[in-house]
Design an enzyme around this catalytic site. Sequence first.
Site, short mmCIF file in Angstrom:
data_model
loop_
_atom_site.label_atom_id
_atom_site.label_comp_id
_atom_site.label_asym_id
_atom_site.label_seq_id
_atom_site.Cartn_x
_atom_site.Cartn_y
_atom_site.Cartn_z
CG MET A 30 19.53 14.81 -19.22
SD MET A 30 19.05 16.16 -20.31
CE MET A 30 20.64 16.78 -20.83
CG LEU A 33 25.11 6.75 -17.75
CD1 LEU A 33 24.88 5.55 -16.84
CD2 LEU A 33 24.61 8.03 -17.10
CG HIS A 34 30.64 11.33 -18.56
ND1 HIS A 34 30.91 11.80 -17.28
CD2 HIS A 34 29.80 12.26 -19.11
CE1 HIS A 34 30.29 12.94 -17.07
NE2 HIS A 34 29.59 13.24 -18.16
CD GLU A 35 34.87 6.90 -13.64
OE1 GLU A 35 34.78 6.82 -12.39
OE2 GLU A 35 34.65 5.94 -14.40
CG HIS A 37 26.83 10.61 -15.74
ND1 HIS A 37 27.24 10.66 -17.06
CD2 HIS A 37 26.02 11.68 -15.57
CE1 HIS A 37 26.69 11.69 -17.65
NE2 HIS A 37 25.94 12.34 -16.77
CE LYS A 149 31.90 20.65 -4.84
NZ LYS A 149 33.13 21.02 -4.08
CE LYS A 150 30.08 18.55 -17.20
NZ LYS A 150 29.35 19.53 -18.07
CD GLN A 154 21.84 20.53 -13.16
OE1 GLN A 154 21.33 20.56 -14.28
NE2 GLN A 154 22.59 19.52 -12.76
CG LEU A 185 35.41 12.95 -17.73
CD1 LEU A 185 35.25 11.54 -17.17
CD2 LEU A 185 36.23 12.91 -19.02
#
Length: 285
Positions: A30, A33-35, A37, A149-150, A154, A185
């Site tokens: 979505m 973006l962070h590390e 992603h 995996k966070k 889902q 994150l």
Amino acid sequence: MDRTLQTFTTIRAWREHRATLGEVAFVPTMGALHEGHLALARQALARTPNVVVSIFVNPLQFGQNEDYGRYPRMLERDAALLQSLGVPYLFAPDVAEMYPEPQQFFVEPPERYAAILEGAARPGHFRGVATVVMKLFAIIQPTIALFGKKDYQQLMILRRMVEQFALPITIEAGETVRADDGLALSSRNAYLSPAERQEAPRLFQVLKATADALRSGQGDYAALEQEAIATLARHGWQPDYVAIRRQHDLQPPCCTPPDLAAEPLVVLGAARLGTTRLIDNIEVG
């Protein structure tokens, strides 16, 4: 060799290009973006040079009082990050492209998996997730799809969706990426005030303490969950749940005390800190 990022905003344009490709790895996001992603994108690039990342803030998975309107949108920045990694393709449709008319057909995950934990706290969430992911799969036509995996529940639901519909897609999981202090994150971390950001790692610490107790053989699952919830509440959190579940289906454990070799577990938690809702999990066994 560096590759120039190609951005597609319409289904038709992507499908025309998809016809020229073989294997495709897909990372749905979505945006913001962070590390975490970017780690998934690197994992995808290790499998094939044909990687497409999607950026679409999906209204179907947000409840009425959730943060759809203020969810961070930063497409130019995100595209620059993907370009720097060498990701070749970005699919970034708008809502009108994805839903040219109100969506009337939905993927409805079974309540056994979708009405617990996150689904109990966010009714309808996984219906929206499964529907948009199925639609993205139909558009992108990936051979591999990667999820972090966070978002453990889902990941489990989407794995089962792919199995049940016999989709020709391999689902790969990416490990949770954390800040140095343990905070998982998340794009929503940007909502945290400086004081909240200092407190935020406590969720991981509480889940880790619960996981350590399980590894030591403690088997009073309800007591461990309540202790974790009470600890968060004492420090100003509003917990939705801390739950000890089986990894493969997120149902309550059968073995007491835990037999982690026969029945690997996961400790999951969700709690609100100020106005920001954070989730995390730790696998055990």
